[in-house]
Design a protein around this motif. Structure first.
Motif, mmCIF file in Angstrom:
data_model
loop_
_atom_site.group_PDB
_atom_site.id
_atom_site.type_symbol
_atom_site.label_atom_id
_atom_site.label_comp_id
_atom_site.label_asym_id
_atom_site.label_seq_id
_atom_site.Cartn_x
_atom_site.Cartn_y
_atom_site.Cartn_z
ATOM 1 N N GLY A 29 0.088 1.763 -7.837
ATOM 2 C CA GLY A 29 0.038 1.913 -8.660
ATOM 3 C C GLY A 29 0.923 0.963 -9.054
ATOM 4 O O GLY A 29 1.008 0.172 -8.089
ATOM 5 N N MET A 30 1.210 0.426 -10.269
ATOM 6 C CA MET A 30 1.942 -1.012 -10.733
ATOM 7 C C MET A 30 4.268 -0.523 -10.726
ATOM 8 O O MET A 30 3.845 0.736 -11.083
ATOM 9 N N TYR A 31 4.189 -1.803 -10.411
ATOM 10 C CA TYR A 31 5.918 -0.769 -10.321
ATOM 11 C C TYR A 31 6.551 -2.556 -10.655
ATOM 12 O O TYR A 31 6.252 -3.548 -10.378
ATOM 13 N N ALA A 37 0.423 -1.495 -0.203
ATOM 14 C CA ALA A 37 -0.176 -0.054 0.736
ATOM 15 C C ALA A 37 0.699 1.347 0.097
ATOM 16 O O ALA A 37 2.512 1.361 0.514
ATOM 17 N N LYS A 38 -0.160 1.994 -0.523
ATOM 18 C CA LYS A 38 1.226 3.694 -0.370
ATOM 19 C C LYS A 38 1.643 4.253 1.066
ATOM 20 O O LYS A 38 0.384 3.973 1.258
ATOM 21 N N LEU A 80 4.499 -5.389 -8.908
ATOM 22 C CA LEU A 80 4.498 -5.682 -7.860
ATOM 23 C C LEU A 80 2.735 -4.624 -8.048
ATOM 24 O O LEU A 80 3.427 -3.375 -8.794
ATOM 25 N N GLU A 81 2.179 -4.487 -7.737
ATOM 26 C CA GLU A 81 0.698 -3.950 -7.374
ATOM 27 C C GLU A 81 0.577 -2.558 -5.974
ATOM 28 O O GLU A 81 0.743 -3.371 -5.074
ATOM 29 N N VAL A 82 0.671 -1.767 -5.976
ATOM 30 C CA VAL A 82 0.982 -1.152 -4.799
ATOM 31 C C VAL A 82 -0.236 -0.645 -4.574
ATOM 32 O O VAL A 82 -1.382 0.307 -5.882
#
Length: 269
Positions: free
Chosen positions: A236-238, A181-182, A265-267
């Motif tokens: 977002g996607m990293y 998570a952000k 990875l998705e955040v």
């Protein structure tokens, strides 16, 4: 900046005074979603591109596609298709827990001088076939072994721990690689052949690079335990990328082994 074999072209350098995005080709998997509350189907794009998660260069070959269910069993991809700029496939995710979706690339590269002409020659092949590509009278032969993993993760319901593979570079999360998570700090461990990958540089880049004048990647290094931490600046996607080399080869005549790892990875917000 360059990255190992997962990036297949050199950086395009800006020749004007205006800052521009200088980025090489990236190989990636992009799932339609990384978290499901119940059994479902995830669609995955696979490509090699100029911009992260934008299919604008070439499809990623899926010869080494491996999908591992939470219980360790192998899952077969569905509706696998190679398009002009990307490959696509579906995965039925029915078991509770975390799936590992990966493309594994193992190979070898040879270079030599032709005895008759004196010209430099090159060839690529598998560890089993590379020797056949090199003429018996070749001179100055150099063989390099390669091992790469490109992957992403999908969770159904409650996340489950990833089972270590023990070969090449692999990511091990302290928590779940789909529970990010952000603004929160996530800790990961990189292993090399089952042991901590120490003092290894890891690059982390957010997607949507086509909308930025600068790449804006940030880099961290693994510690003595192979661990590194990332505090996610935005949702977002990293794309996470690491590479290294050593002399632990298994291919005859190869003196160097090059290893690469990349993960999407998705955040969440």
């Amino acid at each position: 900046m360059t990255h190992f074999s997962l990036r297949t072209a050199t950086l395009a350098v800006a020749l004007t005074a205006i800052a521009s995005l200088a980025q090489a080709h990236n190989a990636w998997l992009l799932p339609s979603s990384t978290v499901f509350s119940k059994a479902d189907t995830v669609s995955v794009d696979a490509a090699v591109s100029n911009d992260l998660f934008v299919a604008n260069h070439a499809p990623l070959r899926l010869d080494g596609l491996q999908i591992t269910a939470p219980d360790g069993s192998t899952v077969k991809a569905e509706n696998e298709t190679k398009l002009k700029l990307r490959s696509v496939f579906d995965v039925s995710v029915a078991q509770p827990g975390t799936y590992r979706i990966a493309v594994i690339n193992t190979g070898a590269f040879a270079s030599w001088k032709d005895k008759a002409t004196g010209q430099n020659k090159r060839a690529r092949g598998t560890p089993e076939t590379i020797a056949k590509e090199v003429p018996a009278d070749a001179q100055d032969v150099t063989i390099t072994q390669s091992s790469g993993r490109i992957e992403t993760f999908v969770t159904v319901g409650k996340p489950s721990a990833l089972k270590p593979i023990g070969q090449g570079l692999e990511l091990i999360a302290a928590g779940s690689p789909t529970d990010l998570a952000k603004g929160e700090k996530a800790t990961f461990t990189l292993h090399l052949d089952g042991q901590p990958a120490k003092d290894l540089e890891v690059s982390v880049t957010a997607g949507n690079t086509q909308y930025r004048d600068k790449l804006e990647e940030f880099k961290v290094k693994t510690d003595d335990k192979g661990q590194f931490s990332v505090t996610w600046p935005a949702a977002g996607m990293y794309w996470l990328d690491a590479n290294t080399k050593d002399t632990k080869t298994t291919v005859p005549q190869a003196k160097e082994r090059r290893l690469s790892y990349a993960a999407t990875l998705e955040v969440m917000p």
